[in-house]
Design a protein around this motif. Sequence first.
Motif, short mmCIF file in Angstrom:
data_model
loop_
_atom_site.label_atom_id
_atom_site.label_comp_id
_atom_site.label_asym_id
_atom_site.label_seq_id
_atom_site.Cartn_x
_atom_site.Cartn_y
_atom_site.Cartn_z
N ILE A 348 0.87 -1.18 0.00
CA ILE A 348 0.00 0.00 0.00
C ILE A 348 0.90 1.22 0.00
O ILE A 348 1.75 1.38 0.88
N TYR A 349 0.73 2.09 -1.00
CA TYR A 349 1.59 3.24 -1.18
C TYR A 349 0.82 4.55 -0.91
O TYR A 349 -0.32 4.69 -1.35
N THR A 350 1.47 5.44 -0.19
CA THR A 350 0.93 6.78 -0.01
C THR A 350 1.42 7.64 -1.16
O THR A 350 2.62 7.71 -1.43
N VAL A 351 0.49 8.30 -1.84
CA VAL A 351 0.82 9.13 -3.00
C VAL A 351 0.34 10.55 -2.73
O VAL A 351 -0.76 10.75 -2.21
N TRP A 352 1.18 11.53 -3.06
CA TRP A 352 0.77 12.91 -2.85
C TRP A 352 1.11 13.77 -4.06
O TRP A 352 2.04 13.48 -4.81
N SER A 353 0.32 14.80 -4.28
CA SER A 353 0.58 15.77 -5.34
C SER A 353 0.76 17.14 -4.72
O SER A 353 0.15 17.45 -3.68
N VAL A 354 1.59 17.95 -5.33
CA VAL A 354 1.87 19.27 -4.78
C VAL A 354 2.36 20.18 -5.90
O VAL A 354 2.88 19.71 -6.92
N CYS A 355 2.20 21.48 -5.71
CA CYS A 355 2.68 22.46 -6.67
C CYS A 355 3.69 23.38 -5.98
O CYS A 355 3.42 23.88 -4.88
N TYR A 356 4.85 23.57 -6.62
CA TYR A 356 5.91 24.40 -6.06
C TYR A 356 6.21 25.59 -6.97
O TYR A 356 5.92 25.55 -8.17
#
Length: 396
Positions: A348-356
């Motif tokens: 089970i993988y934790t995935v995140w999106s973000v803008c820099y």
Amino acid sequence: MDIIKIKDASKVYRLYEKPIDRIKEAFSISGKNYHRNHYALKNINLTIKSGEITGFVGKNGAGKSTLLKIITGVTELTEGTVSVDGRITALLELGTAFNPEYTGIQNIFLYGTMMGLSRTTMESKLQEIIDFADIGEFIHNQVKTYSSGMFSRLAFAVAINVEPDILIADEILSVGDTAFQNKCIQKMKSLMEMGKTVLFVSHDLHSIKYFCDRIIWLDNGSIIEDGYDIVGILDRYERNILPNRSNRKTEVMQSSVSDLVKIHNTYFVNREGEKVSRFTVGEQFDIIIEYEILGEIDDCFFGIGMKNSQTVYVNGLNTKLDGFKPDITLGKHVLKLSYSGFNLYKDIYTVWSVCYNPSGTVVLSDYIMKDAIEIVSDRELCEGITNIEHRWSKIK
């Protein structure tokens, strides 16, 4: 060349249960102790080379700030020695040298005097400092009339523009708004490019990865790890401080950010376009990022990060590294990341999106979106975390 040398350094504080115990101990005929010793630092041995960009990480109370104060001379050692070769500018407790009765201009010259710089030198830097602080006509007012934000901006502007040999920065990215933070970052980068030595403390691990070429992990006043494997040490540090997540529901983590970009949603779809969160090893799928540009920006980039159930950082992709330009015109947009073959093994993988922002250090989006994806397999394919494409053959 070694610019900072610390040998067998310890800092001990006496802790008393009650204020009266300090007096009892001072006047005790028998010499009885009423305190217990607390080691903020314990037997630290450390050498920093000229031009190194060193990041310090550790939980609150690990000894990071104490170590920096020892190096700057703000705090004295209990045991051991420290030697520093060069002029230090420390962005620790900004503005502690300011006189609240003086104007901003007067405090600029006061700081320069304390740094051993001549008035002529400070006059040559005056306009640059004023422009950097950008607090308008308040520069001519007494500092005691400043808001905390204006005070910090002026203090930072003075400290970072006196061309130190060694820059010590403790959580500077919390100073001011996003625009001012960007300016601070660019100034720090210019000092680094000039070959200055920088000691950098931050809880923002992305900034540590971005800035530093060496990392020191402190805990309970001792050095746990010290080396140049930034990603590896940070991974082990995160596993140490972050508990495994048992709740796999989508979570939204608020971040101290601007209002220019907002990520509304991040989700996974299979090749049929269906929203799902369970895939088979090697299956193709897409990650969809729905975002909105709320104001004019020069540039930004989006990233996707991934950790397994043991919090190992297994993959990080972003549009900047891939040379892809996202749409940053005003309004709502959809960005798609397609995996042609996802070979990470079942977990089970934790995935995140973000803008820099363009420098990669300040988050622009209102939220960092996090979710979980489960990768399964109908048979045992391999051991480890990835199923590398392969084949067996006979030579003879």
